[in-house]
Design an enzyme around this catalytic site. Structure first.
Site, mmCIF file in Angstrom:
data_model
loop_
_atom_site.group_PDB
_atom_site.id
_atom_site.type_symbol
_atom_site.label_atom_id
_atom_site.label_comp_id
_atom_site.label_asym_id
_atom_site.label_seq_id
_atom_site.Cartn_x
_atom_site.Cartn_y
_atom_site.Cartn_z
ATOM 1 N N LYS A 12 0.948 -1.573 -0.074
ATOM 2 C CA LYS A 12 -0.182 -0.374 0.173
ATOM 3 C C LYS A 12 0.884 1.370 -0.361
ATOM 4 O O LYS A 12 1.939 0.667 0.086
ATOM 5 C CB LYS A 12 -0.522 0.338 0.891
ATOM 6 C CG LYS A 12 -0.255 -0.323 2.565
ATOM 7 C CD LYS A 12 -0.031 1.044 3.203
ATOM 8 C CE LYS A 12 0.252 1.061 4.965
ATOM 9 N NZ LYS A 12 1.205 2.099 4.970
ATOM 10 N N ASP A 137 -1.894 -2.032 10.045
ATOM 11 C CA ASP A 137 -2.145 -2.325 9.614
ATOM 12 C C ASP A 137 -2.854 -3.786 9.014
ATOM 13 O O ASP A 137 -3.551 -3.299 7.233
ATOM 14 C CB ASP A 137 -0.979 -1.937 8.138
ATOM 15 C CG ASP A 137 -0.756 0.040 7.900
ATOM 16 O OD1 ASP A 137 -1.456 0.494 9.178
ATOM 17 O OD2 ASP A 137 0.763 -0.667 7.859
#
Length: 292
Positions: A12, A137
């Protein structure tokens, strides 16, 4: 089913990262947009009937024995009482200490894969709760959608982003996340933003954000501190500036990125930097591997 091969664990990018405050327990309050990109680690899983969890590194490098994929497998065993085990083959393609969520993505893909391989039937929320114990995350990657992120990273609102290309540059050195967040000079009072402030329109899947507006007006509050700790990261940004691109740090690592126009000819970067062009993705490739 005894094996699952070539399971992706995508990276990401943080399109921005604002620190808006700090809780009494020391955790920082943040706002960000997490965006999935098509640069991935690859994992291979073979079921073991003896309950053991083992891992094999399939690419050069030395990972700790208790990396996040192993810890994810053991956390899933503990949460479900599953007596099965697994042998994990890990192809590590994402750079370490980059701020791109590589370890967290490995953990998320491990949870999604073993939920299938061990026939556990957990839903997305149950897997995300296990993942949160491993790292802030991990639930994002299990959620499988680009997201507006708030709180300490646990509040996720799915968003859509227009298709785009990016270049990511990572110097060989990393920076300590703990040192960055504990630095006295870290800016911790950025004004709170709203999704609506960056939205172009809405769809059935959620707000569609204006990528150019985000890149023009938002920033990463960690970047000044990180550049002081890692001057090589500043040189990466200068190199991007020299190509006419606006470089920005992603997450709390030393990777920087820039939005690529449709036609861009880039000059050669130093040979010890990792340089990769990639595209954003609408959804995680394993989105349909568990139910909502």
């Amino acid at each position: 089913m005894r094996r699952l091969s070539d399971v992706p664990a995508p990276a990401k990018l943080n399109l921005f990262l604002h620190i808006t405050g700090r809780r009494g327990d020391g955790y920082h309050l943040l706002q960000s947009v997490f965006m999935l990109v098509d640069w991935s680690d690859r994992l291979h899983f073979e079921r073991r009937d003896d309950g053991d969890v083992s891992r094999e590194d399939l690419t050069p490098g030395l990972l700790p024995a208790e990396d996040l994929s192993v810890r994810a497998a053991r956390a899933l065993q503990q949460a479900t009482g599953c007596q099965l085990g697994v042998h994990i083959g890990l192809e590590k393609h994402l750079p370490a200490e980059a701020g791109m969520g590589g370890g967290s993505s490995d953990a998320a893909s491990t949870l999604l894969a073993l939920n299938r391989l061990w026939n556990l039937g957990l839903n997305r929320a149950q897997l995300a709760a296990i993942g949160l114990q491993l790292g802030a995350d991990v639930p994002f990657f299990i959620g499988g959608r680009n997201a507006w992120v708030e709180g300490v990273g646990e509040q996720l609102t799915p968003v859509e982003l227009p298709p785009a290309r990016f270049i990511v540059v990572k110097p060989p050195v990393g920076a300590s996340t703990q040192r960055i967040f504990s630095a006295p000079e870290l800016k911790r009072d950025t004004k709170t933003a709203t999704i609506q402030g960056f939205a172009a329109n809405d769809s059935r899947e959620g707000p569609v954000l204006d990528l150019q507006k985000i890149l023009a007006f938002a920033h990463n509050d960690l970047q000044p501190v990180a550049q002081a700790l890692c001057p090589e990261m500043g040189r990466c940004i200068q190199w991007l500036d020299g190509q006419g691109l606006q470089g920005r740090m992603t997450g709390s690592g030393t990777a920087v990125f820039a939005h690529l126009p449709q036609t861009t000819n880039l000059a050669g970067a130093p040979g010890d930097w990792t340089v990769r062009e990639c595209s954003n993705m609408d959804a995680h490739p394993l989105l349909d591997w568990c139910s909502d």
